[in-house]
Design an enzyme around this catalytic site. Structure first.
Site, PDB file in Angstrom:
ATOM      1  N   ASP A  91       0.819  -1.219   0.000  1.00  0.00           N
ATOM      2  CA  ASP A  91       0.000   0.000   0.000  1.00  0.00           C
ATOM      3  C   ASP A  91       0.854   1.272   0.000  1.00  0.00           C
ATOM      4  O   ASP A  91       1.877   1.349   0.688  1.00  0.00           O
ATOM      5  CB  ASP A  91      -0.890   0.051   1.246  1.00  0.00           C
ATOM      6  N   ASN A 100      -8.388  -2.730  -2.797  1.00  0.00           N
ATOM      7  CA  ASN A 100      -9.789  -2.481  -2.438  1.00  0.00           C
ATOM      8  C   ASN A 100     -10.135  -0.991  -2.435  1.00  0.00           C
ATOM      9  O   ASN A 100     -11.299  -0.618  -2.565  1.00  0.00           O
ATOM     10  CB  ASN A 100     -10.128  -3.118  -1.082  1.00  0.00           C
ATOM     11  N   HIS A 101      -9.126  -0.126  -2.337  1.00  0.00           N
ATOM     12  CA  HIS A 101      -9.395   1.319  -2.394  1.00  0.00           C
ATOM     13  C   HIS A 101      -9.502   1.843  -3.825  1.00  0.00           C
ATOM     14  O   HIS A 101      -9.900   2.995  -4.006  1.00  0.00           O
ATOM     15  CB  HIS A 101      -8.337   2.101  -1.609  1.00  0.00           C
ATOM     16  N   HIS A 134      -2.459  -4.814   1.978  1.00  0.00           N
ATOM     17  CA  HIS A 134      -3.793  -4.664   2.585  1.00  0.00           C
ATOM     18  C   HIS A 134      -3.813  -4.469   4.095  1.00  0.00           C
ATOM     19  O   HIS A 134      -4.792  -3.942   4.626  1.00  0.00           O
ATOM     20  CB  HIS A 134      -4.638  -5.886   2.188  1.00  0.00           C
TER      21      HIS A 134
END
EC number: 3.1.3.16
Length: 309
Positions: A57, A117-118, A241
């Site tokens: 990330d 997921n973002h 994540h």
């Protein structure tokens, strides 16, 4: 629109973005159109060759992305694989995701960018990217172009047929890599099902499948990871994540590693970041690093929004 005829323009975008200066709305539109051409021919399980450096990330922490390139080597000299979550929470999501997309257009064989997921319409409206686009461009058009592009990002990557890389984790709907290959990925991240699971699931010390506290995806035990790796001829699953304080973290039986590349996450968590360098012989080593020093943002921690971490 052909990428080959736009190399000079893409180089100009990279130069501008490297100074943390956002592109014009017109340039973003053009960039997203070019990126769709590049990404639409990639697989849901994108094949990647060694050597490569694997990253977790970033979350809009632009100066820390610059530090990552400083430590790991500049693009395209170093091959990179980013496992998603480029936007939200940090102050420079626009510049961060723009730079990575520009690199992808310019050096498509040298950089792989997966979906996190973002990279979703719904999540970005809650955690900052939508608001940042409004603030920097005065309208939601740029957010719309980016989130439409996010639908084209590959879901997973496979390094030398041995290391499976993805943002979140495994899914009870998926036993083999071929199950991933046949998914129709060009859509908003669903609330449930295999695409959702790949982007939302987390490894757990408890065996079997579990209900995820995140409200999406599942938890999967060491036995699940072991069986998946065995069935697919894999050595390892690399994923992102989750915030891990030392930048990387192994599951108990070393078949899943979490990599997190946003140091001092949300400008206050105090964690180290890490990247995983993999050489030609598929030997890997982790490089840890701290947040990049930046004088102009020393006041930043006092005005950090109180997000749920």
């Amino acid at each position: 629109m052909s990428v080959s005829g736009k190399i000079g323009e893409v180089d100009r975008w990279i130069e501008q973005l490297s100074r943390c200066e956002p592109l014009s709305e017109e340039d973003v539109i053009q960039m997203c159109d070019l990126a769709k051409e590049v990404l639409s021919v990639e697989s849901n399980v994108q094949s990647v060759r060694c050597p490569v450096t694997v990253c977790g990330d970033i979350h809009g922490q632009f100066h820390d992305l610059m530090e990552l390139f400083n430590i790991g080597g500049p693009s395209p000299d170093t091959n990179y694989l980013f496992m998603g979550d480029y936007v939200d929470r940090g102050y420079h999501s626009v510049e961060t995701v723009s730079l990575l997309i520009a690199f992808k257009i310019r050096y498509p064989q040298r950089i792989t960018i997966l979906r996190g997921n973002h990279e979703s319409r719904q999540i970005t409206q809650v955690y900052g990217f939508y608001d940042e686009c409004l603030r920097k461009y005065g309208n939601a058009n740029v957010w719309q172009y980016f989130t439409d592009l996010f639908d084209y990002l590959p879901l997973t990557a496979l390094i030398e047929d041995r290391i499976f890389c993805l943002h979140g984790g495994l899914s009870p709907s998926i036993d083999t890599l071929d199950h991933v290959r046949i998914l129709d990925r060009v859509q908003e991240v669903p609330h449930e099902g295999p695409i959702c699971d790949l982007l939302w699931s987390d490894p757990d010390d408890r065996p079997g499948w579990g209900i995820s506290p995140r409200g999406a995806g599942y938890t999967f035990g060491p036995d699940i990871a072991e069986a998946f790796n065995h069935n697919n001829g894999l050595d390892l699953i690399a994923r992102a994540h989750q915030l891990v304080m030392e930048g990387y973290n192994w599951t108990t039986n070393h078949n899943v590693v979490t990599i997190f590349s946003a140091p001092n996450y949300c400008y206050r968590c105090g964690n180290q970041a890490a990247i995983m360098g993999i050489d030609d012989h598929i030997n890997y080593a982790f490089i840890q690093y701290d947040t990049a020093p930046r004088k102009e943002e020393l006041h930043v921690t006092r005005r950090t929004p109180d997000y749920f971490l």
